[in-house]
Design an enzyme around this catalytic site. Sequence first.
Site, PDB file in Angstrom:
ATOM      1  N   HIS A 131       0.816  -1.209   0.000  1.00  0.00           N
ATOM      2  CA  HIS A 131       0.000   0.000   0.000  1.00  0.00           C
ATOM      3  C   HIS A 131       0.850   1.260   0.000  1.00  0.00           C
ATOM      4  O   HIS A 131       0.426   2.295  -0.525  1.00  0.00           O
ATOM      5  CB  HIS A 131      -0.953  -0.015   1.200  1.00  0.00           C
ATOM      6  N   VAL A 160       1.389   4.313  -3.938  1.00  0.00           N
ATOM      7  CA  VAL A 160       1.157   5.759  -3.930  1.00  0.00           C
ATOM      8  C   VAL A 160       2.503   6.490  -3.922  1.00  0.00           C
ATOM      9  O   VAL A 160       3.228   6.471  -2.932  1.00  0.00           O
ATOM     10  CB  VAL A 160       0.325   6.181  -2.704  1.00  0.00           C
TER      11      VAL A 160
END
Length: 204
Positions: A67, A71
Amino acid sequence: MKKSDSFYGYSLILAFFMLFLAARSQLITDFYKTSCPNIMAIVRREVQNAIKIEMRMAASLLRLHFHDCFVNGCDASILLDVSDGEKFAGPNLNSVRGFDVVDNIKTSVESACPGVVSCADIVAIAARDSVLLSGGPTWKVLLGRRDALVANQSGANTGLPSPFDNLGNIILKFANVGLNLKDVVSLSDSLIDALYRRSYNWTI
Protein backbone atom coordinates in the site's frame (compact mmCIF):
# COMPACT_ATOMS: atom_id res chain seq x y z
CA MET A 1 -5.82 -21.44 -4.88
CA LYS A 2 -4.62 -22.24 -1.37
CA LYS A 3 -3.99 -19.37 1.03
CA SER A 4 -0.25 -20.13 1.16
CA ASP A 5 -0.01 -20.24 -2.65
CA SER A 6 -1.83 -16.94 -2.89
CA PHE A 7 0.48 -15.36 -0.32
CA TYR A 8 3.61 -16.53 -2.11
CA GLY A 9 2.26 -15.47 -5.51
CA TYR A 10 1.36 -12.11 -4.05
CA SER A 11 4.86 -11.72 -2.59
CA LEU A 12 6.61 -12.62 -5.86
CA ILE A 13 4.60 -10.12 -7.85
CA LEU A 14 5.27 -7.46 -5.23
CA ALA A 15 8.97 -8.30 -5.31
CA PHE A 16 9.15 -7.81 -9.08
CA PHE A 17 7.17 -4.60 -8.71
CA MET A 18 9.62 -3.31 -6.08
CA LEU A 19 12.63 -4.30 -8.17
CA PHE A 20 11.14 -2.46 -11.13
CA LEU A 21 10.70 0.70 -9.08
CA ALA A 22 14.15 0.31 -7.55
CA ALA A 23 15.82 -0.07 -10.93
CA ARG A 24 14.23 3.17 -12.04
CA SER A 25 15.59 4.84 -8.89
CA GLN A 26 19.11 3.37 -9.27
CA LEU A 27 19.11 1.78 -5.83
CA ILE A 28 21.75 -0.75 -4.74
CA THR A 29 21.81 -3.76 -2.45
CA ASP A 30 24.80 -2.67 -0.33
CA PHE A 31 23.79 0.94 0.26
CA TYR A 32 24.41 0.59 4.02
CA LYS A 33 27.54 -1.55 3.74
CA THR A 34 29.67 0.88 5.75
CA SER A 35 27.11 3.14 7.42
CA CYS A 36 24.94 0.37 8.93
CA PRO A 37 26.40 -3.07 8.14
CA ASN A 38 24.02 -4.95 10.47
CA ILE A 39 20.80 -3.51 9.09
CA MET A 40 19.59 -6.79 7.59
CA ALA A 41 20.15 -8.77 10.79
CA ILE A 42 18.45 -6.13 12.92
CA VAL A 43 15.34 -5.97 10.76
CA ARG A 44 15.06 -9.74 10.46
CA ARG A 45 15.34 -10.21 14.21
CA GLU A 46 12.55 -7.73 14.88
CA VAL A 47 10.30 -9.17 12.17
CA GLN A 48 10.89 -12.67 13.54
CA ASN A 49 9.94 -11.50 17.04
CA ALA A 50 6.77 -9.90 15.71
CA ILE A 51 5.75 -13.02 13.80
CA LYS A 52 6.35 -15.19 16.88
CA ILE A 53 3.85 -13.04 18.74
CA GLU A 54 1.34 -12.96 15.88
CA MET A 55 1.83 -15.09 12.79
CA ARG A 56 -0.47 -13.02 10.58
CA MET A 57 1.79 -10.01 11.07
CA ALA A 58 3.88 -11.36 8.18
CA ALA A 59 1.01 -10.75 5.77
CA SER A 60 0.32 -7.38 7.38
CA LEU A 61 3.87 -6.13 6.87
CA LEU A 62 3.77 -7.24 3.25
CA ARG A 63 0.45 -5.46 2.75
CA LEU A 64 1.84 -2.33 4.41
CA HIS A 65 4.67 -2.22 1.87
CA PHE A 66 2.30 -2.86 -1.02
CA HIS A 67 0.00 0.00 0.00
CA ASP A 68 2.94 2.34 0.51
CA CYS A 69 4.45 1.62 -2.90
CA PHE A 70 1.20 2.05 -4.81
CA VAL A 71 1.16 5.76 -3.93
CA ASN A 72 4.12 7.86 -5.14
CA GLY A 73 6.49 4.89 -4.91
CA CYS A 74 8.05 3.18 -1.89
CA ASP A 75 8.73 6.26 0.22
CA ALA A 76 7.22 5.40 3.65
CA SER A 77 4.64 8.15 3.21
CA ILE A 78 2.05 5.73 4.58
CA LEU A 79 3.75 6.03 7.99
CA LEU A 80 3.24 9.78 8.35
CA ASP A 81 0.87 10.62 11.21
CA VAL A 82 -1.02 13.55 9.72
CA SER A 83 -4.77 13.95 9.51
CA ASP A 84 -4.70 14.12 5.72
CA GLY A 85 -2.18 11.29 5.40
CA GLU A 86 -2.33 8.02 3.50
CA LYS A 87 -2.67 6.09 6.74
CA PHE A 88 -6.21 7.43 7.04
CA ALA A 89 -7.23 7.02 3.41
CA GLY A 90 -10.29 4.89 2.74
CA PRO A 91 -8.49 1.82 1.33
CA ASN A 92 -6.13 1.78 4.35
CA LEU A 93 -8.63 2.17 7.18
CA ASN A 94 -9.33 -1.15 8.93
CA SER A 95 -7.00 -2.72 6.37
CA VAL A 96 -3.36 -1.76 6.83
CA ARG A 97 -1.58 -2.55 10.07
CA GLY A 98 1.91 -3.28 11.40
CA PHE A 99 2.84 0.32 12.14
CA ASP A 100 3.88 -0.58 15.69
CA VAL A 101 6.21 -3.27 14.37
CA VAL A 102 7.86 -0.78 12.03
CA ASP A 103 8.26 1.58 14.99
CA ASN A 104 10.00 -1.18 16.95
CA ILE A 105 12.31 -1.95 14.05
CA LYS A 106 13.13 1.73 13.60
CA THR A 107 13.99 2.05 17.30
CA SER A 108 16.40 -0.90 17.10
CA VAL A 109 17.98 0.39 13.90
CA GLU A 110 18.41 3.87 15.37
CA SER A 111 20.18 2.39 18.39
CA ALA A 112 22.74 0.77 16.10
CA CYS A 113 22.93 3.36 13.31
CA PRO A 114 21.36 6.67 14.32
CA GLY A 115 20.12 8.87 11.53
CA VAL A 116 21.25 6.57 8.72
CA VAL A 117 18.55 4.15 7.54
CA SER A 118 15.32 5.40 5.98
CA CYS A 119 11.94 4.11 7.09
CA ALA A 120 11.20 3.35 3.44
CA ASP A 121 14.09 0.88 3.33
CA ILE A 122 13.06 -0.63 6.66
CA VAL A 123 9.54 -1.30 5.35
CA ALA A 124 10.96 -2.86 2.18
CA ILE A 125 13.32 -5.17 4.09
CA ALA A 126 10.59 -6.11 6.58
CA ALA A 127 8.25 -7.11 3.75
CA ARG A 128 10.89 -9.40 2.23
CA ASP A 129 11.73 -10.95 5.60
CA SER A 130 8.05 -11.50 6.38
CA VAL A 131 7.72 -13.64 3.27
CA LEU A 132 10.98 -15.51 3.84
CA LEU A 133 10.27 -16.25 7.52
CA SER A 134 6.84 -17.58 6.54
CA GLY A 135 8.42 -20.18 4.27
CA GLY A 136 8.15 -18.20 1.06
CA PRO A 137 10.75 -17.07 -1.48
CA THR A 138 13.37 -14.40 -0.98
CA TRP A 139 14.80 -11.63 -3.13
CA LYS A 140 17.54 -9.02 -2.93
CA VAL A 141 16.22 -5.75 -1.57
CA LEU A 142 17.65 -2.75 -3.35
CA LEU A 143 18.25 0.10 -0.90
CA GLY A 144 18.83 3.82 -0.74
CA ARG A 145 15.28 5.18 -0.66
CA ARG A 146 14.53 8.51 0.92
CA ASP A 147 11.55 9.04 3.18
CA ALA A 148 8.71 11.25 2.05
CA LEU A 149 8.11 14.50 3.89
CA VAL A 150 4.47 14.73 2.85
CA ALA A 151 1.71 12.17 2.34
CA ASN A 152 -0.79 11.88 -0.48
CA GLN A 153 -4.18 10.90 0.89
CA SER A 154 -6.02 11.78 -2.32
CA GLY A 155 -3.59 9.61 -4.25
CA ALA A 156 -4.21 6.74 -1.85
CA ASN A 157 -7.97 7.13 -2.14
CA THR A 158 -7.90 7.13 -5.92
CA GLY A 159 -4.88 4.92 -6.66
CA LEU A 160 -5.10 2.01 -4.26
CA PRO A 161 -7.23 -1.01 -5.21
CA SER A 162 -10.19 -1.28 -2.89
CA PRO A 163 -12.56 -4.17 -2.13
CA PHE A 164 -15.32 -1.78 -3.19
CA ASP A 165 -13.87 -1.29 -6.70
CA ASN A 166 -15.37 -3.08 -9.67
CA LEU A 167 -13.11 -5.30 -11.77
CA GLY A 168 -12.51 -2.66 -14.42
CA ASN A 169 -11.27 -0.14 -11.86
CA ILE A 170 -9.01 -2.70 -10.19
CA ILE A 171 -7.43 -3.65 -13.53
CA LEU A 172 -6.87 0.03 -14.34
CA LYS A 173 -5.24 0.75 -10.97
CA PHE A 174 -2.85 -2.16 -11.39
CA ALA A 175 -2.05 -1.08 -14.94
CA ASN A 176 -1.20 2.39 -13.66
CA VAL A 177 1.73 0.92 -11.70
CA GLY A 178 2.90 -1.48 -14.40
CA LEU A 179 0.99 -4.61 -13.37
CA ASN A 180 -1.14 -6.65 -15.77
CA LEU A 181 -4.27 -8.78 -15.68
CA LYS A 182 -2.32 -11.88 -14.59
CA ASP A 183 -1.09 -9.91 -11.59
CA VAL A 184 -4.65 -8.86 -10.77
CA VAL A 185 -5.77 -12.50 -10.80
CA SER A 186 -2.85 -13.53 -8.57
CA LEU A 187 -3.66 -10.79 -6.09
CA SER A 188 -7.45 -11.03 -6.24
CA ASP A 189 -7.57 -13.35 -3.23
CA SER A 190 -6.08 -10.55 -1.16
CA LEU A 191 -8.84 -8.17 -2.27
CA ILE A 192 -11.55 -10.71 -1.51
CA ASP A 193 -10.07 -11.26 1.94
CA ALA A 194 -9.96 -7.50 2.52
CA LEU A 195 -13.66 -7.19 1.65
CA TYR A 196 -14.52 -10.06 3.99
CA ARG A 197 -12.51 -8.56 6.86
CA ARG A 198 -13.98 -5.10 6.28
CA SER A 199 -17.47 -6.55 6.50
CA TYR A 200 -16.62 -7.76 10.01
CA ASN A 201 -14.36 -4.79 10.84
CA TRP A 202 -11.30 -7.09 10.91
CA THR A 203 -7.76 -6.34 9.84
CA ILE A 204 -5.04 -8.65 8.53
